[in-house]
Scaffold this motif. Structure first.
Motif, mmCIF file in Angstrom:
data_model
loop_
_atom_site.group_PDB
_atom_site.id
_atom_site.type_symbol
_atom_site.label_atom_id
_atom_site.label_comp_id
_atom_site.label_asym_id
_atom_site.label_seq_id
_atom_site.Cartn_x
_atom_site.Cartn_y
_atom_site.Cartn_z
ATOM 1 N N LYS A 223 11.025 14.992 28.170
ATOM 2 C CA LYS A 223 11.805 15.104 26.944
ATOM 3 C C LYS A 223 11.343 14.189 25.812
ATOM 4 C CE LYS A 223 16.141 16.966 28.715
ATOM 5 N NZ LYS A 223 17.618 16.831 28.749
ATOM 6 N N SER A 224 10.306 13.421 26.043
ATOM 7 C CA SER A 224 9.858 12.484 25.014
ATOM 8 C C SER A 224 8.827 13.121 24.087
ATOM 9 C CB SER A 224 9.254 11.234 25.672
ATOM 10 O OG SER A 224 8.604 10.429 24.712
ATOM 11 N N ARG A 225 9.131 13.156 22.789
ATOM 12 C CA ARG A 225 8.185 13.702 21.819
ATOM 13 C C ARG A 225 6.956 12.806 21.677
ATOM 14 N NH1 ARG A 225 11.910 15.325 16.716
ATOM 15 N NH2 ARG A 225 13.069 13.484 17.426
ATOM 16 N N TYR A 228 4.210 13.829 24.093
ATOM 17 C CA TYR A 228 3.434 14.997 23.702
ATOM 18 C C TYR A 228 2.481 14.683 22.547
ATOM 19 C CZ TYR A 228 6.553 17.448 26.827
ATOM 20 O OH TYR A 228 7.245 17.841 27.944
#
Length: 311
Positions: A223-225, A228
């Motif tokens: 869930k961590s931008r 990415y």
């Protein structure tokens, strides 16, 4: 072909990391003990790997010159990227996640992922594996100094002692005289012990990753931008930059291809090992290594479609 090799390598990674994951979940290994495994890996196994790598080739003047050129290229691309990411993230360095992101965006898995790729994609060019070892040495030299300073957010790591007397350099002081004098140490108790410890590097590295992943909730991984963004920088931007660098260089095509393939490799597991030894950002590092390895199933085949530009 690239997809098959990458999927196979990822599968082996899972096999190696599974026991570490299970032992932590079963509380047979405490999270506080993981750093001790990383210390053994970085001080002993990787040092033996340096010696082992140089034992696999025979010295010639032409080979040595190419190794020096490759080393300079490796230091240059990693140094430029580290500097760029430092400028990008430095205002948020009070958060260790951004310090880990700086290192992960520049360090690639040139051994565990790189070697099988090189062996299958360049079977006619066995020197490629030697260049992978040279690249790994450059990464370790930067790791013991600049990368350690960034992860710890402490400049004390950037000093001559840490550069010239770190385990990788000490191993290099042993490996080079053997290399230049054509001295092979295998076939005796001491040499075989060194080679065995060298071959433990990849399994132990993956075991450590499995241990650390057992401490991290899955949702934090996916869930961590920021995670990415780092994947984009390491596994898409870095290969493109590497391609641009070698495209104009007057070196042999296979040497260019070797450099490009290594640039395509996912986030290096060594990022986790440095964070474990320093005691900062371990969860973030483990997340990035896992995501990087799995996403390489897509990114490596995609980036290799551009390899035809190399001549």
């Amino acid at each position: 072909m690239e997809l098959l090799i990458t999927v196979t390598t990822v599968g082996v990674m899972l096999l190696y990391s599974a026991p570490g994951f299970a032992l932590v979940k079963a509380k047979k290994i405490q999270p506080s003990s993981i750093s001790a495994f990383a210390t053994v890996l970085m001080y002993i196994c990787q040092s033996c790997l340096v010696v082992y790598s140089f034992q696999k080739v025979t010295y010639t003047r032409a080979l040595f010159i190419n190794m020096v050129i490759f080393f300079v290229l490796a230091v240059a691309i990693q140094g430029v990227l580290l500097g760029t990411y430092y400028l990008l993230f430095r205002k948020k360095y009070n958060n260790v996640r951004y310090r880990i992101a700086t290192i992960a965006g520049a360090f690639g898995n040139c051994a565990f992922m790189g070697v099988p790729l090189l062996e299958h994609l360049l079977p006619h060019y066995p020197t490629a594996v030697v260049f992978s070892a040279v690249y790994s040495i450059s990464m370790n030299l930067l790791g013991w100094t600049i990368a350690s300073a960034v992860i710890a957010n402490d400049k004390k790591y950037i000093k001559p002692k840490n550069f010239f007397l770190n385990p990788s350099m000490i191993a290099l002081y042993i490996a080079l005289p053997l290399f230049f004098t054509h001295t092979y140490i295998g076939g005796n108790v001491f040499g075989d012990a060194v080679f065995l410890l060298a071959k433990m590097t990849t399994p132990l590295c993956m075991l450590i990753m499995g241990m650390r992943l057992a401490c991290v909730p899955l949702k934090k991984i996916v869930k961590s931008r920021l995670n990415y963004l780092v994947l984009f920088l390491k596994q898409l931007v870095m290969p493109l930059f590497g391609l641009l660098v070698v495209f104009f260089l007057p070196i042999e095509t296979d040497m260019k291809m070797t450099f490009y393939i290594i640039c395509c490799c996912p986030i290096a597991s060594v990022v986790l090992n440095y964070s474990e030894m320093i005691g900062a950002g371990q969860d973030m590092a483990a997340n990035l290594v896992l995501l990087g390895t799995f996403s390489s199933i897509i990114t490596i085949p995609v980036m290799m479609t551009l390899s035809g530009l190399i001549k």
